[in-house]
Structures are given as C-alpha cells and as structure tokens.
Design a protein around this motif. Sequence first.
Motif, mmCIF file in Angstrom:
data_model
loop_
_atom_site.group_PDB
_atom_site.id
_atom_site.type_symbol
_atom_site.label_atom_id
_atom_site.label_comp_id
_atom_site.label_asym_id
_atom_site.label_seq_id
_atom_site.Cartn_x
_atom_site.Cartn_y
_atom_site.Cartn_z
ATOM 1 N N LEU A 97 0.811 -1.209 0.000
ATOM 2 C CA LEU A 97 0.000 0.000 0.000
ATOM 3 C C LEU A 97 0.845 1.260 0.000
ATOM 4 O O LEU A 97 0.471 2.274 -0.599
ATOM 5 N N LEU B 77 -2.954 -7.500 0.048
ATOM 6 C CA LEU B 77 -2.726 -6.069 0.233
ATOM 7 C C LEU B 77 -1.829 -5.902 1.454
ATOM 8 O O LEU B 77 -2.235 -6.182 2.587
ATOM 9 N N ALA C 117 -9.869 -2.757 2.512
ATOM 10 C CA ALA C 117 -9.012 -3.777 1.912
ATOM 11 C C ALA C 117 -9.816 -4.851 1.198
ATOM 12 O O ALA C 117 -9.506 -5.230 0.062
ATOM 13 N N PHE D 275 -10.823 -2.780 -2.350
ATOM 14 C CA PHE D 275 -9.661 -3.201 -3.126
ATOM 15 C C PHE D 275 -9.637 -4.701 -3.402
ATOM 16 O O PHE D 275 -8.675 -5.209 -3.984
ATOM 17 N N ALA E 249 -9.017 -7.381 -1.887
ATOM 18 C CA ALA E 249 -7.912 -8.223 -1.436
ATOM 19 C C ALA E 249 -8.440 -9.538 -0.883
ATOM 20 O O ALA E 249 -9.499 -9.590 -0.251
ATOM 21 N N VAL F 278 -4.545 -9.674 3.829
ATOM 22 C CA VAL F 278 -3.813 -8.460 4.185
ATOM 23 C C VAL F 278 -2.688 -8.829 5.140
ATOM 24 O O VAL F 278 -2.666 -9.926 5.701
#
Length: 286
Positions: free
Chosen positions: A63, A92, A110, A114, A116, A119
């Motif tokens: 990120l 992510l 996240a 996004f 993901a 994470v």
Amino acid sequence: MSAFIEKLAQAQHKNRSYLCIGLDIVAAHTPLPIQPYDEPMLPFARAIIEATRDLVCAYKANLGFYLAEGAAGMIALERIVRLIPPDIPIILDGAFGDVGRTAEAYARGAFEQFRADAVTLSPYIGSDAIRPFLKYADRGVFVTARTSNEHAWELQHLEVEVQPAIDDRRANALTLHLYEKVALMANRWHAEGPGACGLVVSATAPEEMQRIRVLSPQLPFLIPILGAQDSDLAAAVEFGRTRDGLGPVISVSHSVIYASRKADFAEAARAAALQWVEQMRSLGGL
C-alpha cells in the motif's frame, strides 16, 4: 479448509509455484516506454501481470507505494487489482494495526473496495487489531512475526512469559521471544476464525523460521525474499510448508518487476519470475 487457503492451494497446484510477485511500483521508475503515459503504474502493472500470471500463486501490492503517488496511486491500485485473474489471490500489504471502528474501516477498504484476498497486519495492539479482519470468512490475514529489518530484534526478540492457559502446549519453555508468542497467538486466531490466519516470516532468519513452524505447524507463511537467489530460498521452501502440505507464499518484487527498464521489461520480468519458480521446483514440493 478456509476459502482463502483453498484458493491459495489451488493457485499453487495449478501453476506449480510458490512465487508471489510484489507489485511495488514506483511511477518514476517505470521503464522508459511506459513513462509518457499520464498514469504509468496501470499499463506497467498490466504488462507484468499478463507476462507472469501463469507463474505465480499470488500477487502482493504494498500500500505504501500507492499512497506515495497520491490520488493517482490509489486510483491505479483500485484498477490494478481488477486486472489480476480471479483464481489468483491478491495480498494487500498494509501492515494494518488499529482498533475499533478504524480497524473495521481498514478491513472494509481492503476486502470490499480493493478486493484483497488477504492483508498483512501488525499484532502490537493485540487481538483487537486482528479480529475485525477475521470476520471475513473467505479472506485471510498474515500477522507480522519475524521480520528482516536491522532493528527487528529490539521488540521481536524480547523475552515474554508463557501463559499455559492461553498459549499452545508446544511452547515447552518458561519464556519465549515475542515473535514466538505472536506465532502462538496466531494459532488461536486461526482456530477462532472464521477467516484464515497466517504469519509473515523472514527468510533471512532460518533458525527462527524453523522455530515458528514448530510452534505453528498449520499456518501459512508469507515470506519476503529481499536479495538475490540464495540459501534463504531453500529455507523458505523447507520450513515454509504447513503440516497439511500448503506451500509458502514467497514474495519477490524488485528483482522481477524491474528486471529490465527497457522496452523488453515484461519479457524480462517473465524470465526472472520463471528463474525463481524453477529454483523453487528444484527444491521440491511442487
């Protein structure tokens, strides 16, 4: 088996690979043929993904590299994750670590914005920073345990007391290092779920990696490889596999995506990725 671990296992099996390519893109460092674009991160990432999609078990986006580019970087990240094939996990890497509504907001961003699949998290705050992410049953988290930075020892090697009522019985000493305590806590977080929990472990500390594997035999490892191909990779393959046979997620960034900064950058990235994969295969387990 959790949905995230199943997706990771299928990607490893399909592509015969433990390689995770880090899409740690710096706009100013994109190859010269890409730089004239107003937003060079997107076409660069597209070319890398198209060239390597059959050689990876995951892609990882740090990120920080996208935040560094401001609004354009965040827009690029949102678009880049949509270029990744749906059967390849997206990690992510934000080292998130906060509590309450903030942690819930990070998790929503996240996983929902996004897209993901997993994470990275910092465990320093404790369980309150982890559980909001584990509420997503089909996703995963990788909790930082043992890192490779110069001053990792300042906190990670602190000795802490074992609490038998909480810690796993595999901790057969009166004291543990803090990174070992994190590994034991991650066992509990994984068992409680519903999401999957894994650990970030450095390949530059093979003895510590082996110790963590003994303490956490079922947890997937995310293992960053920082330098050239060397004995660190052998340790990552040897100790990275879980008791159930899931392979490690071995993350390589710069040496692949910037293998060339000329017009042949995508072909060079594929060649570099293939070299990593072939070495992993030679070490067994694929």
